[in-house]
Structure formats: structure tokens, C-alpha cells
Design an enzyme around this catalytic site. Structure first.
Site, PDB file in Angstrom:
ATOM      1  N   LYS A  57       0.832  -1.214   0.000  1.00  0.00           N
ATOM      2  CA  LYS A  57       0.000   0.000   0.000  1.00  0.00           C
ATOM      3  C   LYS A  57       0.862   1.258   0.000  1.00  0.00           C
ATOM      4  O   LYS A  57       0.636   2.179  -0.775  1.00  0.00           O
ATOM      5  CB  LYS A  57      -0.926   0.034   1.232  1.00  0.00           C
TER       6      LYS A  57
ATOM      7  N   ARG B  62      12.435  -5.412   5.427  1.00  0.00           N
ATOM      8  CA  ARG B  62      12.393  -4.056   4.864  1.00  0.00           C
ATOM      9  C   ARG B  62      13.048  -3.005   5.755  1.00  0.00           C
ATOM     10  O   ARG B  62      13.067  -3.121   6.969  1.00  0.00           O
ATOM     11  CB  ARG B  62      10.964  -3.665   4.469  1.00  0.00           C
TER      12      ARG B  62
ATOM     13  N   ARG C 212      11.538  -0.346  11.092  1.00  0.00           N
ATOM     14  CA  ARG C 212      10.424  -0.124  12.010  1.00  0.00           C
ATOM     15  C   ARG C 212      10.467  -1.138  13.148  1.00  0.00           C
ATOM     16  O   ARG C 212      10.665  -2.329  12.904  1.00  0.00           O
ATOM     17  CB  ARG C 212       9.097  -0.256  11.253  1.00  0.00           C
TER      18      ARG C 212
ATOM     19  N   ARG D 181      -0.316  -8.099  13.621  1.00  0.00           N
ATOM     20  CA  ARG D 181      -0.902  -7.093  12.726  1.00  0.00           C
ATOM     21  C   ARG D 181      -1.781  -7.762  11.665  1.00  0.00           C
ATOM     22  O   ARG D 181      -2.828  -7.247  11.292  1.00  0.00           O
ATOM     23  CB  ARG D 181       0.217  -6.262  12.082  1.00  0.00           C
TER      24      ARG D 181
HETATM   25  P1  AMP Z   1       1.054   0.830   9.115  1.00  0.00           P
HETATM   26  O1  AMP Z   1       2.218   1.731   8.874  1.00  0.00           O
HETATM   27  O2  AMP Z   1      -0.138   1.200   8.296  1.00  0.00           O
HETATM   28  O3  AMP Z   1       1.422  -0.633   8.991  1.00  0.00           O
HETATM   29  O4  AMP Z   1       0.612   1.044  10.646  1.00  0.00           O
HETATM   30  C1  AMP Z   1       1.494   0.756  11.713  1.00  0.00           C
HETATM   31  C2  AMP Z   1       0.711   0.676  13.022  1.00  0.00           C
HETATM   32  O5  AMP Z   1       0.093   1.951  13.292  1.00  0.00           O
HETATM   33  C3  AMP Z   1      -0.431  -0.317  13.028  1.00  0.00           C
HETATM   34  O6  AMP Z   1       0.012  -1.641  13.338  1.00  0.00           O
HETATM   35  C4  AMP Z   1      -1.339   0.269  14.106  1.00  0.00           C
HETATM   36  O7  AMP Z   1      -0.835   0.011  15.397  1.00  0.00           O
HETATM   37  C5  AMP Z   1      -1.214   1.762  13.846  1.00  0.00           C
HETATM   38  N1  AMP Z   1      -2.205   2.245  12.848  1.00  0.00           N
HETATM   39  C6  AMP Z   1      -1.941   2.754  11.621  1.00  0.00           C
HETATM   40  N2  AMP Z   1      -3.073   3.113  10.978  1.00  0.00           N
HETATM   41  C7  AMP Z   1      -4.078   2.807  11.840  1.00  0.00           C
HETATM   42  C8  AMP Z   1      -5.496   2.912  11.763  1.00  0.00           C
HETATM   43  N3  AMP Z   1      -6.111   3.390  10.655  1.00  0.00           N
HETATM   44  N4  AMP Z   1      -6.216   2.496  12.828  1.00  0.00           N
HETATM   45  C9  AMP Z   1      -5.637   2.025  13.945  1.00  0.00           C
HETATM   46  N5  AMP Z   1      -4.307   1.868  14.077  1.00  0.00           N
HETATM   47  C10 AMP Z   1      -3.531   2.252  13.035  1.00  0.00           C
END
Ligand code: AMP
Length: 214
Positions: free
Chosen positions: A13, A126, A160, A171
């Protein structure tokens, strides 16, 4: 045009959203990036989100919806690519409202279909440039010159903290339990398009472009 990119962690994404921003002048709205920024700054939102993110769980709907609302105003009328948002039915409804209040609506929800087992390998390897954010991978996409970013020449890279196998599995479980079930909400409105997220970055980009230009 306003689109949502849906798919589990590691589906691509962020890569596709960054490309669409660069090529089409749309604005990437990544709640993950916004939250990581808040954590780095030590803001109240960051302090609340830090442990939740480290555990691979979801931050509260109210916090992420508020972050999106603030950015939507800053983004003006350029189209937006929502990357990692919405992740729950409540967030999907909040997004509809936020857009409607601004006379806007969603055009497409693009689901990146992927095999979960391959994702753990994708994510665990990554890393990104600490200065410009360019993405790399230990196996699939190393910098052309060892330890130097292709784009900005920096030699500092970051990983990360939630990109380890245990947190990735958590996740994914969150995605299956809370995010996948919002697809019918969009299917009812005929917004969902599916692309093969296991294809190369270029092939996925071509599939998405075909949808946006149709
Ligand atoms: P991402 O970078 O999209 O993989 O997000 C990393 C982490 O941020 C996720 O595992 C959640 O803990 C938090 N997070 C990101 N976007 C959201 C969202 N829309 N709702 C809730 N938690 C989020």
C-alpha cells in the site's frame, strides 16, 4: 479522485501510495506515517499510540480519524490516497462523513490481494532511508551502492520496531479480524476493485493505473 488502498501489512500500500503521489499529484494519507511522526515527536497522541503500535494492535478510531480530518483540510482539493486507513468499520463510516462534510466522496477502494506467508518475509526484510524515506529490502531491493540511499545519498537507514515476525503476525490477525470485514460495506456501493498484490511493483502499478484511468 479519492481512493482507499486496502490490504494486510506488507501488501504494498505504502509503495503504491507514494508512487501515486509522485506521479499524479494526489496526496498520500498514511495513518501509520502520521502516528510514527507523533511517536517521534513525543506528542500526546504519540505517547498514547507507542505501546499499541509496538504490540501490533490498533490505535483508537477517534485518534486516527482526527488525524485524517486535520490532514484533509491541509490537503486542499487534491485527490487523496488513503493508505492504512480505514482499518475498522467505525473508521470507514468516519471517513465517509469527513469527505461528505467537504463535498467529496470515495471513487474506488482497491484491495491488494496477497498471500500471507510471503508477507512475513517481505516485511521482516524491509528498511528505509532515515533522511528521505525511500524503501529498501534485504533480499528484493538493496540500494545500488552498498549502504548509500539511491535517492538522496544518505548512509543512515532505519527499520520499524514493529516489523518483526511476532508483531507482524499480530498485525495480520488484526487485519483479518477488523479490516477485512469492512469490504462488504464498500462492495454494496460497487466501489471495490481487486489487484494481484503478489505481482511486481510495476505490474501492480499498471493494474492500479488501469482502474484509475477507466
Ligand atoms: P502501518 O504503517 O499502516 O502498517 O501502521 C502501523 C501501526 O500503526 C499499526 O500496526 C497500528 O498500530 C497503527 N495504525 C496505523 N493506521 C491505523 C489505523 N487506521 N487504525 C488504527 N491503528 C492504526
Amino acid at each position: 479522485m479519492n481512493i482507499v488502498l486496502l490490504g494486510p501489512p506488507g501488501a504494498g500500500k505504502g509503495t503504491q501510495a507514494a508512487r501515486l503521489q509522485a506521479q499524479r499529484g494526489m496526496i498520500q494519507m498514511s495513518t501509520g506515517d502520521m502516528l510514527r511522526e507523533a511517536v517521534a515527536q513525543g506528542s500526546p497522541v504519540g505517547l498514547e499510540a507507542k505501546a499499541v503500535m509496538a504490540a501490533g494492535e490498533l490505535v483508537s478510531d477517534a485518534i486516527v480519524s482526527a488525524l485524517i480530518g486535520e490532514r484533509l483540510d491541509a490537503a486542499g482539493s487534491n485527490g487523496a490516497i488513503f493508505d492504512g486507513f480505514p482499518r475498522t468499520r467505525e473508521q470507514a463510516e468516519a471517513l465517509d462523513l469527513l469527505l461528505a462534510e467537504r463535498g467529496r466522496s470515495l471513487d474506488y477502494v482497491i484491495e491488494l490481494e496477497v498471500e500471507e506467508d510471503a508477507l512475513v518475509e517481505r516485511i521482516a526484510g524491509r528498511f528505509s532511508c532515515a533522511r528521505c524515506g525511500a524503501s529498501y529490502h534485504d533480499r528484493f531491493n538493496l540500494p545500488r551502492q552498498q549502504d548509500l540511499c539511491d535517492l538522496c545519498g544518505s548512509s543512515e537507514f532505519v527499520r520499524r520496531p514493529d516489523d518483526n515476525e511476532q508483531t507482524v503476525r499480530r498485525r495480520m490477525a488484526e487485519y483479518r479480524a477488523k479490516t477485512e470485514p469492512i469490504l462488504p460495506y464498500y462492495e454494496e456501493r460497487g466501489l471495490v476493485r481487486r489487484v494481484d498484490g503478489m505481482a511486481s511493483v510495476e505490474q501492480v502499478a499498471a493494474q492500479i493505473d488501469a482502474i484509475l484511468d477507466s
